[in-house]
Enzyme design. Sequence first.
Site, PDB file in Angstrom:
ATOM      1  CG  ASP A   8      -0.304   0.151   2.526  1.00  0.00           C
ATOM      2  OD1 ASP A   8       0.951   0.253   2.584  1.00  0.00           O
ATOM      3  OD2 ASP A   8      -1.026   0.189   3.545  1.00  0.00           O
ATOM      4  CB  CYS A  66       0.863  -2.349   4.906  1.00  0.00           C
ATOM      5  SG  CYS A  66       0.824  -3.478   6.326  1.00  0.00           S
ATOM      6  CB  THR A  68       2.704  -2.452  11.250  1.00  0.00           C
ATOM      7  OG1 THR A  68       1.415  -2.988  10.911  1.00  0.00           O
ATOM      8  CG2 THR A  68       2.535  -1.070  11.861  1.00  0.00           C
ATOM      9  CG  HIS A  99       9.799 -23.819  13.865  1.00  0.00           C
ATOM     10  ND1 HIS A  99       9.977 -23.512  15.200  1.00  0.00           N
ATOM     11  CD2 HIS A  99      10.886 -24.550  13.501  1.00  0.00           C
ATOM     12  CE1 HIS A  99      11.128 -24.041  15.612  1.00  0.00           C
ATOM     13  NE2 HIS A  99      11.695 -24.668  14.591  1.00  0.00           N
ATOM     14  CG  HIS A 134       7.986 -27.563  12.988  1.00  0.00           C
ATOM     15  ND1 HIS A 134       7.742 -26.930  14.186  1.00  0.00           N
ATOM     16  CD2 HIS A 134       9.291 -27.932  13.005  1.00  0.00           C
ATOM     17  CE1 HIS A 134       8.863 -26.890  14.895  1.00  0.00           C
ATOM     18  NE2 HIS A 134       9.810 -27.497  14.203  1.00  0.00           N
TER      19      HIS A 134
END
Length: 364
Positions: A8, A66, A68, A99, A134
Amino acid sequence: MNIAVGCDHAGYILKLMAMDHLVLRPEVRLQDFGSYSEERVDYPDIALEAARAVSEGKADCGVLLCGTGIGMAIAANKIKGIRAAACNDVESARMARAHNNLNVLTLGGRVLAPGQVPGILDAWLTTLFEGGRHLVRINKIAAAEAADLCAGLPSGGRVVVFNHPLVQHKVGIIRSRDTSVKEFRELLQEIAGLMVYEITRNLPLTEVQVETPLAVTRARTLEGKKLAIVPVLRAGLGMVDGILQLVPNAKVGHIGLYRDHDTHKPVFYYCKLPEDIDRRMVIVTDPMLATGGSASDAIRMLKEKGCTNIRLMCLVAAPEGVAYVQKNHPDVDIYTASLDRELNPQAYILPGLGDAGDRIFGTK
């Protein structure tokens, strides 16, 4: 490696830096889903489009940016099969791949310095998924997605996804387009042999007297009528020999069904079954549980012959096929080596492994 890239307005500058670094890797091809300036946009529009490209196999993985990284991750995770997370340091990126098998990396343009981006990208791209315990956890997530798809349908039998490392290792090899016809056949037989061990766990036993070289003792043996194997022709034949290696006295029937290429519906053409099949536990083999039509019809035919103890063995299953079989046959347990993401518009499983019949018999 095709990487879907998107951002963005808050991630635009960092996206340019990320792309400049990614193109230095000769194996990487980039698909840019925007945005293309710092003009304000809504991040879900970018994230959903890029994530769908990954989900549909048009891209191998994705990098979204973006402010964060959090909003992009939330949006991307709404698409089936996507495992997205914000990783704003090297260790998080490495662990997310090792993982969690992260297939969409999200980054924060407002929390990262430009110099941090190359290390995070390299850690994510070069770390290998460790599998094992995992993989068990990731398969539980895939099973939850399949359960959501089945919401509102009658509750069905168990769906058992084989997480054993040997099975998963062989499934990984058999998926590859570079696996030869000979290797494909051998691997399919080996996987079937490993799977039948679990499928037959609850076979009834009876005690008999035997004489060892040193003494007379009691031993356990299988009781009464035992097994029948019924492959759905033609691909189901590829699993039969692997089962017979462990249960050589099992009887083998055959049901012939092929999928119409236009309607994707099963078309019947052959059925030959043991006379006493209604007194045996029946394992139906069908490597690719895609729409579920052929497997469901085969199970219906067996029930019409009086069979009441039926198991379905698959190599790869789609949630749509699981839902269809459970809707029509809630008493039948489904065993599969992998529960894949979805069907494409041609009703082939994604990521799948192609046409199992063609790969077994070398017809394409």
